[in-house]
Design a protein around this motif. Sequence first.
Motif, mmCIF file in Angstrom:
data_model
loop_
_atom_site.group_PDB
_atom_site.id
_atom_site.type_symbol
_atom_site.label_atom_id
_atom_site.label_comp_id
_atom_site.label_asym_id
_atom_site.label_seq_id
_atom_site.Cartn_x
_atom_site.Cartn_y
_atom_site.Cartn_z
ATOM 1 N N CYS A 12 0.799 -1.037 -0.195
ATOM 2 C CA CYS A 12 0.092 -0.018 -0.384
ATOM 3 C C CYS A 12 0.749 2.066 -0.088
ATOM 4 O O CYS A 12 0.451 2.246 -0.965
ATOM 5 N N ALA A 13 1.672 1.344 1.207
ATOM 6 C CA ALA A 13 2.534 2.633 1.029
ATOM 7 C C ALA A 13 3.059 3.131 -0.245
ATOM 8 O O ALA A 13 4.040 3.847 -0.452
ATOM 9 N N ASP A 14 3.881 1.991 -1.493
ATOM 10 C CA ASP A 14 4.126 2.205 -2.404
ATOM 11 C C ASP A 14 3.561 3.163 -3.276
ATOM 12 O O ASP A 14 4.474 4.075 -4.343
ATOM 13 N N GLU A 27 0.679 11.386 -10.721
ATOM 14 C CA GLU A 27 2.398 11.433 -11.197
ATOM 15 C C GLU A 27 3.008 10.082 -10.455
ATOM 16 O O GLU A 27 3.595 9.537 -10.925
ATOM 17 N N GLN A 28 2.431 10.042 -9.574
ATOM 18 C CA GLN A 28 2.335 8.525 -8.645
ATOM 19 C C GLN A 28 2.384 7.381 -9.233
ATOM 20 O O GLN A 28 3.245 5.932 -9.020
ATOM 21 N N THR A 31 5.530 7.380 -11.537
ATOM 22 C CA THR A 31 7.149 6.255 -11.487
ATOM 23 C C THR A 31 7.250 5.132 -11.669
ATOM 24 O O THR A 31 8.123 4.898 -12.307
ATOM 25 N N CYS A 32 6.304 4.399 -11.981
ATOM 26 C CA CYS A 32 6.918 2.846 -12.975
ATOM 27 C C CYS A 32 5.694 2.343 -14.021
ATOM 28 O O CYS A 32 6.579 1.919 -14.782
ATOM 29 N N HIS A 33 4.570 3.564 -14.307
ATOM 30 C CA HIS A 33 3.776 3.291 -15.566
ATOM 31 C C HIS A 33 4.639 4.036 -16.754
ATOM 32 O O HIS A 33 4.661 5.819 -15.989
ATOM 33 N N GLU A 34 4.297 3.917 -17.817
ATOM 34 C CA GLU A 34 4.568 5.107 -18.653
ATOM 35 C C GLU A 34 3.258 6.125 -19.527
ATOM 36 O O GLU A 34 2.736 4.971 -19.380
ATOM 37 N N GLU A 61 -7.295 7.621 -13.806
ATOM 38 C CA GLU A 61 -7.961 6.873 -12.326
ATOM 39 C C GLU A 61 -9.121 7.165 -13.464
ATOM 40 O O GLU A 61 -10.747 6.736 -12.545
ATOM 41 N N ASN A 62 -10.056 7.988 -14.146
ATOM 42 C CA ASN A 62 -10.962 7.757 -14.601
ATOM 43 C C ASN A 62 -11.660 6.811 -15.457
ATOM 44 O O ASN A 62 -12.271 5.560 -15.081
#
Length: 85
Positions: A12-14, A27-28, A31-34, A61-62
């Motif tokens: 969760c904290a990631d 934006e978070q 950090t892993c996805h383009e 997230e939509n």
Amino acid sequence: MKSHHKKAGLNCADCHISKPFEAAPMEQCLTCHELPQKKQDYHGAPDKHDSPHYGVELECENCHAEHETSENFCNNCHEFEFNVP
């Protein structure tokens, strides 16, 4: 948590870096996805990552949800057949 994130060893904290249970900012995710590359054809549908209404500004997230079923946001007004992971 979705299985692909569990398999990647995330917790969760990631993603929830500001406060527990507060939505993770896009934006978070980046950090892993383009951000996706522009596609040429979605079987008659416009490029879902470059909307004629919102451009590339629509938040991930939509459509993409981590803790519930993802949905095709475009189908709130249209009827396009594509699955959202």
